[in-house]
Write a protein that holds these residues in place. Sequence first.
Motif, PDB file in Angstrom:
ATOM      1  N   GLY A  73       1.010  -1.232   0.121  1.00  0.00           N
ATOM      2  CA  GLY A  73       0.040   0.019  -0.099  1.00  0.00           C
ATOM      3  C   GLY A  73       0.886   1.220   0.040  1.00  0.00           C
ATOM      4  N   VAL A  74       2.152   1.141   0.034  1.00  0.00           N
ATOM      5  CA  VAL A  74       2.795   2.376  -0.157  1.00  0.00           C
ATOM      6  C   VAL A  74       2.969   2.906  -1.356  1.00  0.00           C
ATOM      7  CG1 VAL A  74       5.377   3.183   0.293  1.00  0.00           C
ATOM      8  CG2 VAL A  74       4.305   1.346   1.681  1.00  0.00           C
ATOM      9  N   GLU A  75       2.731   4.257  -1.367  1.00  0.00           N
ATOM     10  CA  GLU A  75       2.794   4.939  -2.646  1.00  0.00           C
ATOM     11  C   GLU A  75       4.106   5.659  -3.040  1.00  0.00           C
ATOM     12  OE1 GLU A  75      -0.105   7.923  -3.177  1.00  0.00           O
ATOM     13  OE2 GLU A  75      -1.679   6.745  -2.804  1.00  0.00           O
ATOM     14  N   LEU A  76       4.450   5.079  -4.082  1.00  0.00           N
ATOM     15  CA  LEU A  76       6.051   5.546  -4.391  1.00  0.00           C
ATOM     16  C   LEU A  76       5.942   6.785  -5.656  1.00  0.00           C
ATOM     17  CD1 LEU A  76       7.547   1.887  -5.032  1.00  0.00           C
ATOM     18  CD2 LEU A  76       7.521   3.494  -2.831  1.00  0.00           C
ATOM     19  N   VAL A  77       6.556   7.772  -5.254  1.00  0.00           N
ATOM     20  CA  VAL A  77       6.878   8.936  -6.337  1.00  0.00           C
ATOM     21  C   VAL A  77       7.464   8.463  -7.624  1.00  0.00           C
ATOM     22  CG1 VAL A  77       7.829  11.196  -6.702  1.00  0.00           C
ATOM     23  CG2 VAL A  77       7.019  10.447  -4.422  1.00  0.00           C
ATOM     24  N   ALA A  78       8.354   7.483  -7.660  1.00  0.00           N
ATOM     25  CA  ALA A  78       8.799   6.938  -8.930  1.00  0.00           C
ATOM     26  C   ALA A  78       8.018   6.408  -9.701  1.00  0.00           C
ATOM     27  CB  ALA A  78      10.097   6.306  -8.566  1.00  0.00           C
ATOM     28  N   ALA A  79       7.049   5.739  -8.981  1.00  0.00           N
ATOM     29  CA  ALA A  79       6.108   4.877 -10.022  1.00  0.00           C
ATOM     30  C   ALA A  79       5.235   5.959 -10.612  1.00  0.00           C
ATOM     31  CB  ALA A  79       5.097   4.113  -9.018  1.00  0.00           C
ATOM     32  N   GLY A  80       4.939   6.986  -9.998  1.00  0.00           N
ATOM     33  CA  GLY A  80       3.790   7.932 -10.882  1.00  0.00           C
ATOM     34  C   GLY A  80       2.480   7.479 -10.808  1.00  0.00           C
ATOM     35  N   PRO A  81       1.612   8.257 -11.395  1.00  0.00           N
ATOM     36  CA  PRO A  81       0.107   7.875 -11.473  1.00  0.00           C
ATOM     37  C   PRO A  81      -0.125   6.896 -12.564  1.00  0.00           C
ATOM     38  CG  PRO A  81       0.171  10.087 -12.317  1.00  0.00           C
ATOM     39  CD  PRO A  81       1.796   9.675 -11.849  1.00  0.00           C
ATOM     40  N   PRO A  82      -1.044   5.914 -12.427  1.00  0.00           N
ATOM     41  CA  PRO A  82      -1.101   5.006 -13.482  1.00  0.00           C
ATOM     42  C   PRO A  82      -1.606   5.431 -14.693  1.00  0.00           C
ATOM     43  CG  PRO A  82      -2.583   4.471 -11.794  1.00  0.00           C
ATOM     44  CD  PRO A  82      -1.837   5.447 -11.174  1.00  0.00           C
ATOM     45  N   PRO A  83      -1.620   5.124 -15.869  1.00  0.00           N
ATOM     46  CA  PRO A  83      -2.323   5.802 -17.293  1.00  0.00           C
ATOM     47  C   PRO A  83      -3.499   5.242 -17.259  1.00  0.00           C
ATOM     48  CG  PRO A  83      -0.822   3.880 -17.829  1.00  0.00           C
ATOM     49  CD  PRO A  83      -0.603   4.071 -16.216  1.00  0.00           C
ATOM     50  N   LEU A  84      -4.262   5.917 -18.046  1.00  0.00           N
ATOM     51  CA  LEU A  84      -5.758   5.538 -18.165  1.00  0.00           C
ATOM     52  C   LEU A  84      -5.860   4.231 -18.944  1.00  0.00           C
ATOM     53  CD1 LEU A  84      -7.188   9.125 -18.934  1.00  0.00           C
ATOM     54  CD2 LEU A  84      -7.379   7.836 -16.844  1.00  0.00           C
ATOM     55  N   SER A  85      -4.825   3.869 -20.026  1.00  0.00           N
ATOM     56  CA  SER A  85      -5.127   2.818 -20.806  1.00  0.00           C
ATOM     57  C   SER A  85      -4.809   1.598 -19.829  1.00  0.00           C
ATOM     58  CB  SER A  85      -4.135   2.916 -21.879  1.00  0.00           C
ATOM     59  OG  SER A  85      -4.018   1.730 -22.655  1.00  0.00           O
ATOM     60  N   PRO A  86      -5.781   0.732 -19.717  1.00  0.00           N
ATOM     61  CA  PRO A  86      -5.711  -0.674 -19.186  1.00  0.00           C
ATOM     62  C   PRO A  86      -4.468  -1.479 -19.884  1.00  0.00           C
ATOM     63  CG  PRO A  86      -7.955  -0.117 -19.507  1.00  0.00           C
ATOM     64  CD  PRO A  86      -7.407   0.791 -20.254  1.00  0.00           C
ATOM     65  N   VAL A  87      -4.304  -1.323 -21.126  1.00  0.00           N
ATOM     66  CA  VAL A  87      -3.544  -2.264 -21.610  1.00  0.00           C
ATOM     67  C   VAL A  87      -1.891  -1.674 -21.426  1.00  0.00           C
ATOM     68  CG1 VAL A  87      -2.455  -2.863 -24.087  1.00  0.00           C
ATOM     69  CG2 VAL A  87      -4.889  -2.562 -23.717  1.00  0.00           C
ATOM     70  N   GLU A  88      -1.736  -0.401 -21.423  1.00  0.00           N
ATOM     71  CA  GLU A  88      -0.418  -0.001 -20.986  1.00  0.00           C
ATOM     72  C   GLU A  88       0.081  -0.307 -19.828  1.00  0.00           C
ATOM     73  OE1 GLU A  88       1.814   4.452 -20.690  1.00  0.00           O
ATOM     74  OE2 GLU A  88       0.165   4.091 -21.758  1.00  0.00           O
ATOM     75  N   ARG A  89      -1.148  -0.178 -18.759  1.00  0.00           N
ATOM     76  CA  ARG A  89      -1.055  -0.264 -17.365  1.00  0.00           C
ATOM     77  C   ARG A  89      -0.650  -2.123 -17.080  1.00  0.00           C
ATOM     78  NH1 ARG A  89      -5.733   1.787 -13.252  1.00  0.00           N
ATOM     79  NH2 ARG A  89      -4.815   0.700 -11.337  1.00  0.00           N
ATOM     80  N   ALA A  90      -1.570  -2.727 -17.575  1.00  0.00           N
ATOM     81  CA  ALA A  90      -1.047  -3.994 -17.327  1.00  0.00           C
ATOM     82  C   ALA A  90       0.326  -4.385 -18.073  1.00  0.00           C
ATOM     83  CB  ALA A  90      -2.278  -4.998 -18.303  1.00  0.00           C
ATOM     84  N   ASP A  91       0.672  -3.784 -19.077  1.00  0.00           N
ATOM     85  CA  ASP A  91       1.818  -4.370 -19.612  1.00  0.00           C
ATOM     86  C   ASP A  91       3.222  -4.113 -18.681  1.00  0.00           C
ATOM     87  OD1 ASP A  91       0.977  -5.348 -21.833  1.00  0.00           O
ATOM     88  OD2 ASP A  91       1.407  -3.420 -23.024  1.00  0.00           O
ATOM     89  N   ARG A  92       2.811  -2.883 -17.910  1.00  0.00           N
ATOM     90  CA  ARG A  92       3.860  -2.473 -16.878  1.00  0.00           C
ATOM     91  C   ARG A  92       3.718  -3.458 -15.835  1.00  0.00           C
ATOM     92  NH1 ARG A  92       5.459   3.813 -15.227  1.00  0.00           N
ATOM     93  NH2 ARG A  92       6.694   3.310 -13.252  1.00  0.00           N
ATOM     94  N   VAL A  93       2.885  -3.577 -15.352  1.00  0.00           N
ATOM     95  CA  VAL A  93       2.512  -4.336 -14.160  1.00  0.00           C
ATOM     96  C   VAL A  93       3.188  -5.851 -14.428  1.00  0.00           C
ATOM     97  CG1 VAL A  93       0.858  -5.457 -12.638  1.00  0.00           C
ATOM     98  CG2 VAL A  93       0.748  -3.229 -13.161  1.00  0.00           C
ATOM     99  N   ALA A  94       2.818  -6.166 -15.467  1.00  0.00           N
ATOM    100  CA  ALA A  94       3.377  -7.569 -15.855  1.00  0.00           C
ATOM    101  C   ALA A  94       4.938  -7.630 -16.045  1.00  0.00           C
ATOM    102  CB  ALA A  94       2.930  -7.993 -17.334  1.00  0.00           C
TER     103      ALA A  94
END
Length: 336
Positions: free
Chosen positions: A269-290
């Motif tokens: 649950g820790v928010e990291l500044v380096a991570a930044g806010p997640p993008p609106l695109s689910p595909v781009e977000r899933a790619d980064r999480v994967a």
Amino acid sequence: MTFWLTALLVWVAAGARVGRVLVKPATTARVAIVVAVAAVALATTVAVPEIALAIDNLLPRGLPDAILSAGVVVSAWMIFAAATAVVAAAAWPVVSRRNLRQVAMVIYGVGVIAVAITLAWSTTFGWGVVALGSIFIVVTGLRNLDWTALGRGIAIYTTGTAFVAVLAVLQIRQALIDAPRTAPGHAAWAWQAWEIAGLLLAFGSVWIVVELWVRARVLLSRIRPLHRVMIGRFPEVIAHEQTSSSTQLEASDQVAQIMDALYLQSGGGVELVAAGPPPLSPVERADRVAEWARNPLGDVVVDARWIAPPEGISPRGWVQAIARAYDASTPVHARN
């Protein structure tokens, strides 16, 4: 051979509905579906020419041919119409869960009286009851169609009931024109039509069970590599007393375990500044999480905001999207 195979398939569907009642609360609607499918199974069995002939041979000589088998067949279809009408009645706003049982008793009572009149008087009357009941069921089914697993099952079941309505009307026409009362299986075209109706009803009654099972198996197959990696890193997400009694529950458990493991890997649950806010695109977000799940010590940084499912996507759909991206980014030789 197809006659017997059709009857067997309908009986298998009836057994599946019985099994569902045994593992879930036996509500009025669930019991009614069991009665309806069992009645269809009885009708398709008795309509097999060999079975119909064997039943008719039980009568004394001199009585009209096929009178007994015809009576059993039409009675079975009347029971189907009555039981399915109970399920259809539950879908109408004027019928609440509280008074559904009373409504069901009235419908069953009318069905029993109609069966008695049919056996004592005329099968033509029975086919008329079947036609009217089927029309009510079709109208109710059309009002409740939607693109879901349940909706698709209702569509198939409603189509089968529409076949029954049409065939019942044809039976009335045949009785009024041709006089002799014959079982529907005695004419080749009639048997094939009733066979299709029975199969549609059988498939419709178990469609939701089969579709959910298939979807769960597909989901388990897709998330298996990601699940194996994440529980290897965080075995504590699996409860020792946790046992899945079905494929659907196993799929739900593994989705929850992957989400828990991803959350723990992100720092809880820790928010990291380096991570930044997640993008609106689910595909781009899933790619980064994967990519982060595959190599948590790499340059990609992810926190709990990225792990949470995007708006409008269920946890199951989100895990499946991550697993799909994870599988695409993993070399083939490393997937197994």
